[in-house]
Design an enzyme around this catalytic site. Structure first.
Site, PDB file in Angstrom:
ATOM      1  N   GLY A 845       0.777  -1.245   0.000  1.00 44.97           N
ATOM      2  CA  GLY A 845       0.000   0.000   0.000  1.00 44.97           C
ATOM      3  C   GLY A 845       0.797   1.278   0.000  1.00 44.97           C
ATOM      4  N   GLU A 846       1.985   1.266   0.577  1.00 47.60           N
ATOM      5  CA  GLU A 846       2.744   2.512   0.709  1.00 47.60           C
ATOM      6  C   GLU A 846       3.908   2.635  -0.263  1.00 47.60           C
ATOM      7  OE1 GLU A 846       2.586   3.370   5.395  1.00 47.60           O
ATOM      8  OE2 GLU A 846       2.772   1.285   4.783  1.00 47.60           O
ATOM      9  N   MET A 847       4.257   1.530  -0.922  1.00 42.42           N
ATOM     10  CA  MET A 847       5.491   1.509  -1.694  1.00 42.42           C
ATOM     11  C   MET A 847       5.566   2.637  -2.711  1.00 42.42           C
ATOM     12  SD  MET A 847       8.367  -0.065  -2.250  1.00 42.42           S
ATOM     13  CE  MET A 847       9.015   1.562  -2.408  1.00 42.42           C
TER      14      MET A 847
END
Length: 886
Positions: A845-847
């Protein structure tokens, strides 16, 4: 007043309205049609309230009902139902255009209006039709694709049933429709403001207009005379500690004596209606006596500076990383570069305001039980915080459907006030703050100030890296040092850096309090580090892409804190991006003019997942029909965790998706397992789920049972507890910063293609390309959706977005990404199963938030030869840099 008639979803209604009543109120309050949402304080900025009026897309928050006599209105509920959806609703589900779902009804109604005009809209026509519709989750790509797919359905070229995966299709690698997607597409998923309770009081809160002041007086006398007012609540009315303690006991539910940032809550008023509460709040007179303001970390850390809190100094955390002799390494380097970098305070910008509710029920013993409904991504921790703050134990927290969060809901924001008010007024409470108040009330992405230095030898290998980091924590601690630690754990990014000299410090100021935001620490420091890598490559005369490839960490080498990596599958990502990079470089030369300069930038990210000491618990239970119920505190504000839990369960147990039941939203039926943050849910909860399912399968195999009833008859339990416990948590060494790190990583290589207008300083992103390896892809469409949304958010962070306390109060002043600012995207997914992941999978989700900003800033430098080191890179900054260069 005026009597008017409306036909709504085929039914005729009459209403008596004044000239200010808007259609949104009639739909939501009178007809209980809650598919149309409100985000933008009725300024017409978000489009979440879009409906059809006489066949045209209309923002119902602006449409005065008195002018609509005889009109025909269609809402998303009138378009289709989950059992009988419209083709457009099916297209949105099948295209993966439904994430959190808050904006989806408005999007679908805009699509309906467009497709009534043309069944073959161009991309530009779609963008124009959606110019008033905002989305934070998707990056708009899948919304455009959904409209195109809907057009093909309506033209009869394709049928939805031909696109749905077969029930027996593989569970890993197949994009089965999200379990929650259709109810969101049909507008029947209940978000916070959609809840209604009989006799509930509506709440409004007066907040500080100053960043630092003592509260001299609160005068409610005029407000008390106003219609519908039930009463007021101040700090002295709260029975518990009045402190919302996450890690440090410093943030009050309501301020008693001192306010410490613009937006600190002071007094609440309850009334019969929302409008009455807001009017009464405006009539409350709060006298504030200004105190010295700590506007930045330099002032906060200065000798003799006033201390914001008695229990902890302004300089509240420090941690170095020291490895090798940095001075000697820099002296012996063939090339050394340095830079000063600054990132902004930024709002996470979920579309849904910070709605919280509280109501009373009787428990099984007949005792009063308080139920808090909110937007939490960590329901058990938040329950404990609220219980202590308000002084009441018999309580449950329920997560409503959540309109995005992006880290903002790691903290209790408005739930504490709602719970305290329910106790004080002995009533159900609805607290539905405006967007402007939600922005003031909530945490922000921390601002980082950094000085970097990096050296390399003549062979092109990085010799040393130094970064002196100061983090502005704002007025309250929240998870402060955790954000710093995350930045430190990933300080070397994707690279082997044999010598490190890293300093970090965290300081309180009178700015908005910092907390989790997508990436939570790494996006800020990776912006500086990846910019410095680019500067060093250019100084050495090296190609930036190949320079990165040459310096990647190798399996067996130690990361920043000394822990050796066991998998590092990033090299293949460069190989996958290389032909796109070569094409982009060629096109940049061909498309540059005297005024418009095109450039290409790259950046990498290796984002840690599965932190030291992390733990999670999931219970699984065999049902009497052979299905499986899953019980876990797994928040899903849009990422697709419902897909992950369902498809992993189906894969392990050999079930179809209709046989999996998820129970994830209540503290009564789940166990504490940490937040839906840090991209940890697939790894932590997925592993715990698989562990529990394996235990269940073993019991079934041993007994021959196929149902829960048969298991019990065989003397076996039908319920099993799965667990995931990570490597032992140890603090980093206080002198060297060496110690445990993450168990695994998700890797990305990001490429930005931009155009810089050298006359205006404006930067346009032409295309973003990302290559990502997140292990086994459970649901490729959800995976791509996270990457696309992350790219869009990262570009906004790089170029436009900034939260300025007291000034940023709506989506325009925030510069929210729109269809107009959207850009072409390409996603490349490689799959290297992770040895420690659930069936080889990890989170993602944050990559794409992490390397986006440096890729964009590196592209600006490539295009125009100017290095912007303070983000956002607004046109004035770019223009000033160009002028200075000239």
């Amino acid at each position: 007043m005026k009597k008017i008639g409306l036909t709504v979803n085929g039914r005729k209604h009459e209403f008596v309205v004044d000239d200010q009543t808007v259609l949104l109120d009639i739909l939501r309050e009178n007809l209980d049609l809650t598919g149309a949402k409100q985000s933008c304080d009725r300024k017409g900025q978000c489009g979440a309230c879009t409906v059809l009026v006489d066949g045209k897309a209309v923002r119902s928050c602006l449409a005065k009902v008195a002018k609509l006599d005889g009109a025909e209105v269609i809402t998303v509920e009138g378009l289709g139902t989950p059992d009988n959806p419209h083709l457009i609703q099916e297209a949105f589900v099948l295209a993966g255009a439904v994430q959190c779902g808050f904006c989806t009804p408005g999007m679908i109604m805009s699509a309906k209006a467009l497709l009534e005009q043309t069944l073959t809209p161009s991309k530009e026509e779609i963008k124009k039709a959606f110019k008033h519709n905002l989305c934070r989750c998707t990056g708009y790509k899948k919304i455009i694709e959904a409209v195109e797919l809907a057009g093909s359905f309506l033209r009869g070229e394709q049928k939805p049933e031909d696109l749905y995966p077969e029930a027996d299709a593989p569970m890993l690698g197949t994009s089965h429709p999200r379990p929650s997607a259709m109810i969101k597409a049909c507008g029947v998923a209940r978000f916070g403001a959609d809840y209604k309770f009989s006799g509930a009081l509506e709440l409004a809160v007066v907040r500080s207009t100053l960043p630092h002041a003592t509260i001299k007086s609160i005068d409610t006398s005029e407000a008390a005379k106003m219609p519908g007012v039930a009463g007021f609540m101040t700090a002295k009315d709260i029975k518990g500690t009045n402190i919302l303690k996450y890690l440090v006991a410093d943030r009050p539910v309501l301020c008693a004596e001192v306010v410490r940032y613009i937006g600190d809550p002071i007094v609440a008023v309850a009334a019969q209606t929302h409008e009455q509460a807001v009017a009464a709040a405006a009539a409350i007179k709060v006298e504030l006596d200004p105190l010295p303001v700590l506007a930045n970390t330099d002032q906060a850390m200065a000798e003799g500076a006033p201390q914001l809190h008695d229990i902890i100094p302004n300089l509240c955390y420090e941690q170095p990383i020291k490895r090798g002799d940095a001075d000697a390494a820099f002296t012996g380097s063939a090339a050394v570069v340095e830079g000063d970098f600054l990132t902004q305070f930024n709002h996470q910008a979920p579309l849904e305001p910070e709605v919280s509710l509280a109501y009373w029920e009787k428990d099984e013993d007949g005792e009063d039980k308080l139920v808090v409904v909110g937007r939490s991504i960590n329901i058990h921790t938040h329950l404990g915080m609220i219980q202590e703050a308000v002084g009441f134990e018999n309580m449950r927290y329920e997560e409503a459907y959540v309109g995005g969060q992006f880290g903002i809901k790691i903290d209790v924001i408005t739930e504490g006030i709602a719970a305290a008010a329910a106790m004080h007024f002995k009533s159900a409470i609805r607290y539905v703050p405006s967007l402007a108040e939600s922005m003031q009330a909530s945490s922000k992405r921390h601002s980082f100030k950094m000085h970097t230095k990096m050296g390399a030898g003549a062979d092109g290998k990085i010799t040393a890296y130094a970064n002196d980091i100061t983090v502005d924590n704002g007025a309250y601690y929240s998870i402060g040092h955790v954000v710093v630690l995350r930045a430190l754990w990933m300080i070397a990014g994707s690279y082997h850096m044999p010598t490190l000299d890293i300093k970090s410090r965290l300081a309180y100021t009178n700015n908005p309090w910092g907390s989790a935001a997508r990436g939570a620490g790494p996006p800020q420091q990776i912006f500086a580090m990846e910019s410095t890598v680019d500067m060093l490559a250019r100084k050495l005369g090296k190609d930036p892409l190949e320079f990165r490839y040459q310096n990647f960490l190798q399996v067996g080498q130690a990361g920043a804190t000394g822990q050796a990596v066991e998998q590092w599958p990033i090299f293949a990502l460069i190989d996958a991006v290389r032909p796109h990079y070569e094409r982009a470089m060629k096109e940049a030369k061909e498309n540059s003019t005297d005024t418009i300069k095109r450039g290409v930038g790259v950046a990498c990210g290796s984002f840690g997942i599965g932190g030291p000491g992390d733990a999670s618990v999931v219970a699984v239970e065999l049902d009497d029909d052979g299905g499986v119920s899953v019980f876990g505190a797994v928040a899903d504000p849009g990422e697709g965790n419902d897909s992950m839990l369902t498809q992993l369960t189906c894969e392990v147990m050999g079930l179809t998706m209709d046989k999996v039941r998820l129970y994830t939203r209540s503290t009564d039926v789940t166990a504490a397992s940490g937040p839906a943050a840090g991209s940890r849910i697939t790894y932590m909860m997925g592993n715990a789920l698989v562990d529990g399912l394996k235990q269940l399968k073993e019991a079934m195999a041993a007994s021959g049972a196929k149902t829960g009833k048969e298991l019990v008859e065989a003397g076996k339990a039908r319920r099993y507890i799965g667990r995931k416990k990570n490597i032992e948590a140890k603090p980093l060494d206080p002198e060297t910063g060496q110690g445990p790190n993450f168990e695994t990583q998700v890797h990305a290589v990001q490429m930005a293609e931009v155009e810089v207008n050298t006359e205006t300083g404006e930067v346009k992103v032409v295309k973003m390309t990302t290559a990502v390896d997140a292990g086994t892809a459970i649901h490729p469409q959800n995976l791509a959706g996270q990457l696309e949304g992350g790219m869009d958010m990262g570009v906004g962070y790089a170029l436009r977005e900034e939260y300025i306390a007291g000034k940023t109060n709506d989506w325009r002043s925030f510069k929210f990404p729109t269809m107009d600012t959207s850009f072409d995207m390409e996603v490349i997914i490689l799959e290297t199963p992770r040895t420690t992941g659930p069936l080889g999978a990890i989170g993602v989700g944050e990559m794409c938030m992490v390397p986006t900003a440096p890729a964009v800033l590196n592209a600006i430098d490539d295009a125009a030869g100017v290095r912007i080191t303070t983000i956002p890179a607004t046109p004035d900054k770019v223009k000033a840099a160009l002028a200075a260069k000239a």
